[in-house]
Write a protein that holds these residues in place. Sequence first.
Motif, PDB file in Angstrom:
ATOM      1  N   LEU A  40       1.934   5.555 -11.003  1.00  0.00           N
ATOM      2  CA  LEU A  40       0.847   6.499 -10.721  1.00  0.00           C
ATOM      3  C   LEU A  40       1.195   7.917 -11.186  1.00  0.00           C
ATOM      4  O   LEU A  40       0.337   8.616 -11.738  1.00  0.00           O
ATOM      5  CB  LEU A  40       0.509   6.519  -9.228  1.00  0.00           C
ATOM      6  CG  LEU A  40      -0.428   5.413  -8.728  1.00  0.00           C
ATOM      7  CD1 LEU A  40      -0.966   5.761  -7.353  1.00  0.00           C
ATOM      8  CD2 LEU A  40      -1.602   5.174  -9.675  1.00  0.00           C
ATOM      9  N   ALA A  41       2.446   8.339 -10.979  1.00  0.00           N
ATOM     10  CA  ALA A  41       2.828   9.691 -11.435  1.00  0.00           C
ATOM     11  C   ALA A  41       2.661   9.783 -12.960  1.00  0.00           C
ATOM     12  O   ALA A  41       2.128  10.773 -13.484  1.00  0.00           O
ATOM     13  CB  ALA A  41       4.271   9.993 -11.026  1.00  0.00           C
ATOM     14  N   GLU A  88       2.346   6.274   4.518  1.00  0.00           N
ATOM     15  CA  GLU A  88       3.127   6.008   3.298  1.00  0.00           C
ATOM     16  C   GLU A  88       2.208   6.102   2.077  1.00  0.00           C
ATOM     17  O   GLU A  88       2.557   6.678   1.050  1.00  0.00           O
ATOM     18  CB  GLU A  88       3.755   4.608   3.383  1.00  0.00           C
ATOM     19  CG  GLU A  88       4.712   4.331   2.237  1.00  0.00           C
ATOM     20  CD  GLU A  88       5.103   2.852   2.108  1.00  0.00           C
ATOM     21  OE1 GLU A  88       4.687   2.041   2.950  1.00  0.00           O
ATOM     22  OE2 GLU A  88       5.800   2.538   1.126  1.00  0.00           O
ATOM     23  N   TYR A 123       5.270   1.225  -8.285  1.00  0.00           N
ATOM     24  CA  TYR A 123       3.866   1.643  -8.223  1.00  0.00           C
ATOM     25  C   TYR A 123       3.745   3.163  -8.247  1.00  0.00           C
ATOM     26  O   TYR A 123       2.944   3.729  -8.999  1.00  0.00           O
ATOM     27  CB  TYR A 123       3.261   1.060  -6.940  1.00  0.00           C
ATOM     28  CG  TYR A 123       1.769   1.256  -6.832  1.00  0.00           C
ATOM     29  CD1 TYR A 123       0.904   0.648  -7.716  1.00  0.00           C
ATOM     30  CD2 TYR A 123       1.233   2.065  -5.821  1.00  0.00           C
ATOM     31  CE1 TYR A 123      -0.467   0.822  -7.607  1.00  0.00           C
ATOM     32  CE2 TYR A 123      -0.132   2.238  -5.699  1.00  0.00           C
ATOM     33  CZ  TYR A 123      -0.981   1.616  -6.596  1.00  0.00           C
ATOM     34  OH  TYR A 123      -2.328   1.794  -6.487  1.00  0.00           O
ATOM     35  N   TRP A 124       4.561   3.842  -7.440  1.00  0.00           N
ATOM     36  CA  TRP A 124       4.461   5.320  -7.409  1.00  0.00           C
ATOM     37  C   TRP A 124       4.901   5.914  -8.736  1.00  0.00           C
ATOM     38  O   TRP A 124       4.332   6.910  -9.196  1.00  0.00           O
ATOM     39  CB  TRP A 124       5.290   5.902  -6.251  1.00  0.00           C
ATOM     40  CG  TRP A 124       4.851   5.397  -4.905  1.00  0.00           C
ATOM     41  CD1 TRP A 124       5.639   4.854  -3.931  1.00  0.00           C
ATOM     42  CD2 TRP A 124       3.504   5.379  -4.387  1.00  0.00           C
ATOM     43  NE1 TRP A 124       4.871   4.480  -2.857  1.00  0.00           N
ATOM     44  CE2 TRP A 124       3.565   4.792  -3.101  1.00  0.00           C
ATOM     45  CE3 TRP A 124       2.262   5.760  -4.885  1.00  0.00           C
ATOM     46  CZ2 TRP A 124       2.430   4.600  -2.309  1.00  0.00           C
ATOM     47  CZ3 TRP A 124       1.134   5.579  -4.100  1.00  0.00           C
ATOM     48  CH2 TRP A 124       1.221   5.005  -2.829  1.00  0.00           C
ATOM     49  N   THR A 125       5.888   5.298  -9.365  1.00  0.00           N
ATOM     50  CA  THR A 125       6.326   5.801 -10.685  1.00  0.00           C
ATOM     51  C   THR A 125       5.181   5.658 -11.683  1.00  0.00           C
ATOM     52  O   THR A 125       4.911   6.568 -12.472  1.00  0.00           O
ATOM     53  CB  THR A 125       7.553   4.987 -11.171  1.00  0.00           C
ATOM     54  OG1 THR A 125       8.546   5.071 -10.169  1.00  0.00           O
ATOM     55  CG2 THR A 125       8.092   5.500 -12.478  1.00  0.00           C
ATOM     56  N   SER A 156       6.673  -0.948  -4.213  1.00  0.00           N
ATOM     57  CA  SER A 156       6.013   0.352  -4.093  1.00  0.00           C
ATOM     58  C   SER A 156       6.691   1.398  -4.975  1.00  0.00           C
ATOM     59  O   SER A 156       6.028   2.260  -5.523  1.00  0.00           O
ATOM     60  CB  SER A 156       5.943   0.795  -2.630  1.00  0.00           C
ATOM     61  OG  SER A 156       7.173   0.640  -2.018  1.00  0.00           O
ATOM     62  N   THR A 184       2.265  12.728  -3.534  1.00  0.00           N
ATOM     63  CA  THR A 184       3.502  13.029  -4.269  1.00  0.00           C
ATOM     64  C   THR A 184       3.340  12.671  -5.750  1.00  0.00           C
ATOM     65  O   THR A 184       3.747  13.427  -6.638  1.00  0.00           O
ATOM     66  CB  THR A 184       4.695  12.248  -3.655  1.00  0.00           C
ATOM     67  OG1 THR A 184       4.765  12.571  -2.284  1.00  0.00           O
ATOM     68  CG2 THR A 184       6.008  12.584  -4.336  1.00  0.00           C
ATOM     69  N   SER A 185       2.725  11.530  -6.021  1.00  0.00           N
ATOM     70  CA  SER A 185       2.544  11.131  -7.431  1.00  0.00           C
ATOM     71  C   SER A 185       1.668  12.155  -8.155  1.00  0.00           C
ATOM     72  O   SER A 185       1.888  12.466  -9.326  1.00  0.00           O
ATOM     73  CB  SER A 185       1.954   9.720  -7.534  1.00  0.00           C
ATOM     74  OG  SER A 185       0.588   9.711  -7.178  1.00  0.00           O
ATOM     75  N   ASN A 211       1.231   9.822   1.513  1.00  0.00           N
ATOM     76  CA  ASN A 211       2.361  10.546   0.958  1.00  0.00           C
ATOM     77  C   ASN A 211       2.613  10.120  -0.499  1.00  0.00           C
ATOM     78  O   ASN A 211       2.837  10.954  -1.382  1.00  0.00           O
ATOM     79  CB  ASN A 211       3.588  10.257   1.836  1.00  0.00           C
ATOM     80  CG  ASN A 211       4.777  11.046   1.386  1.00  0.00           C
ATOM     81  OD1 ASN A 211       4.635  12.207   0.995  1.00  0.00           O
ATOM     82  ND2 ASN A 211       5.940  10.423   1.383  1.00  0.00           N
ATOM     83  N   GLY A 212       2.515   8.818  -0.768  1.00  0.00           N
ATOM     84  CA  GLY A 212       2.774   8.314  -2.117  1.00  0.00           C
ATOM     85  C   GLY A 212       1.769   8.847  -3.126  1.00  0.00           C
ATOM     86  O   GLY A 212       2.138   9.308  -4.207  1.00  0.00           O
ATOM     87  N   VAL A 213       0.501   8.824  -2.763  1.00  0.00           N
ATOM     88  CA  VAL A 213      -0.526   9.286  -3.706  1.00  0.00           C
ATOM     89  C   VAL A 213      -0.361  10.796  -3.954  1.00  0.00           C
ATOM     90  O   VAL A 213      -0.366  11.253  -5.101  1.00  0.00           O
ATOM     91  CB  VAL A 213      -1.954   8.974  -3.194  1.00  0.00           C
ATOM     92  CG1 VAL A 213      -3.005   9.634  -4.065  1.00  0.00           C
ATOM     93  CG2 VAL A 213      -2.181   7.465  -3.179  1.00  0.00           C
TER      94      VAL A 213
END
Length: 366
Positions: A281-282, A311, A277-279, A274, A318-319, A314-316
């Motif tokens: 998407l950002a 999660e 993945y978040w990196t 994950s 935040t990205s 929050n991840g989407v």
Amino acid sequence: MSVVHPLHSICPYFAMFPPGFVERYVLAFTNPGDIVFDPFSGRGTTIFESLLLGRQAYGLDINPVAACVSAAKADPPTRAALLNRIEALKTQCADAGVIEVPTSEFFEACYAPMTLRQLVFLRTALQWRSSKVDRFIAAMALGCLHGESHKSQNCFSNRMPRTISTKPDYSVRWWAEKELVPPQRDVFEILKRQVDFRLARGVPALVGEARIGDVRNATKMFRKLRGQVKLVVTSPPYLDTTDYGEDQWLRLWFLGGAERPKGRIFADARHGTSAAYWTFLAAAWNGISGLLAPDCTIVIRIGGMSFAPDELENGVLTSLREGLGSPVLDVIQPLDVSEIKNRQTNVFRPGTKGKRVEYDFVVRAA
Ligand SMILES: C[S@@+](CC[C@H](N)C(=O)[O-])C[C@H]1O[C@@H](n2cnc3c(N)ncnc32)[C@H](O)[C@@H]1O
């Protein structure tokens, strides 16, 4: 929603949007003539549906299969140009003499000899990167390349799923076990019938554009759209769900790729952790940020089994804050979470176990 336009289904794709999903947001958040963008265009649903609704539409995808199909829908040629070109290709193929075809067990068991000869000829002859007529023919061929040939006369291959191509060794074993042989198919005749079917309901008045590329370069690739995109409707690759390079290896072969799946072709095709993945998407949102109008609405459909709902939310978010450089986001519509039944077809690899959930985010930079 009215009857679905037959061009939408020219070539199926993993995690494709239903056209009605795009229609709903285009009607809610744009006016005719506004610009809609999809940086993960897949089969080009956002682009084509937006054009049908009289909006300008652009997009990109890193996968040549997706880019070819999206671009074919964004700028379809005329019926006459297509039929003339298919007839000319048919004559050239007949006159071509010896054509070297792949000799592996897979290709022998997948296609009848005449069909394989025609496909190999087209694979070399079609200038799909530069000619819109050839690109449209290639997109139709991609949609017929494999599928349930016992149910459809339009399918070139021995029996296979239509959305993904199964691996060569597995396919050969399965066909042998079931004593299945490839169907006799004339590729050129099928393509001619496809032209009539796909164009039967006309094409949009507006022309769009879809290109091959990486989302992180979107602003550089579409400089002319800087600050003008009113709506993004998109669906990034889902975490650990499918590998587009592997699952579409046969279509990639037809577009000039290798005769066997080559493992991971696209670095972002399948993120294992994950954090990675978040990196990604950002960086993706950062790649499109220069294109967005100040009041641009962003609609994201995303799914996965590996995240708890909070999660993922929050991840989407935040990205998006990081990637857009916007510490505050207006959430335009409450997060829509739903378990996938038939909501979005072919989201996950056939046979995938576990709870399958999709989330729709609708936000605007404040
Ligand atoms: C969930 S699918 C999109 C499906 C699409 N909404 C449709 O209706 O067909 C995600 C897409 O992201 C593309 N993709 C993955 N990494 C990418 C990148 N770095 N840049 C651009 N596209 C990428 C994949 O090739 C895939 O086509």
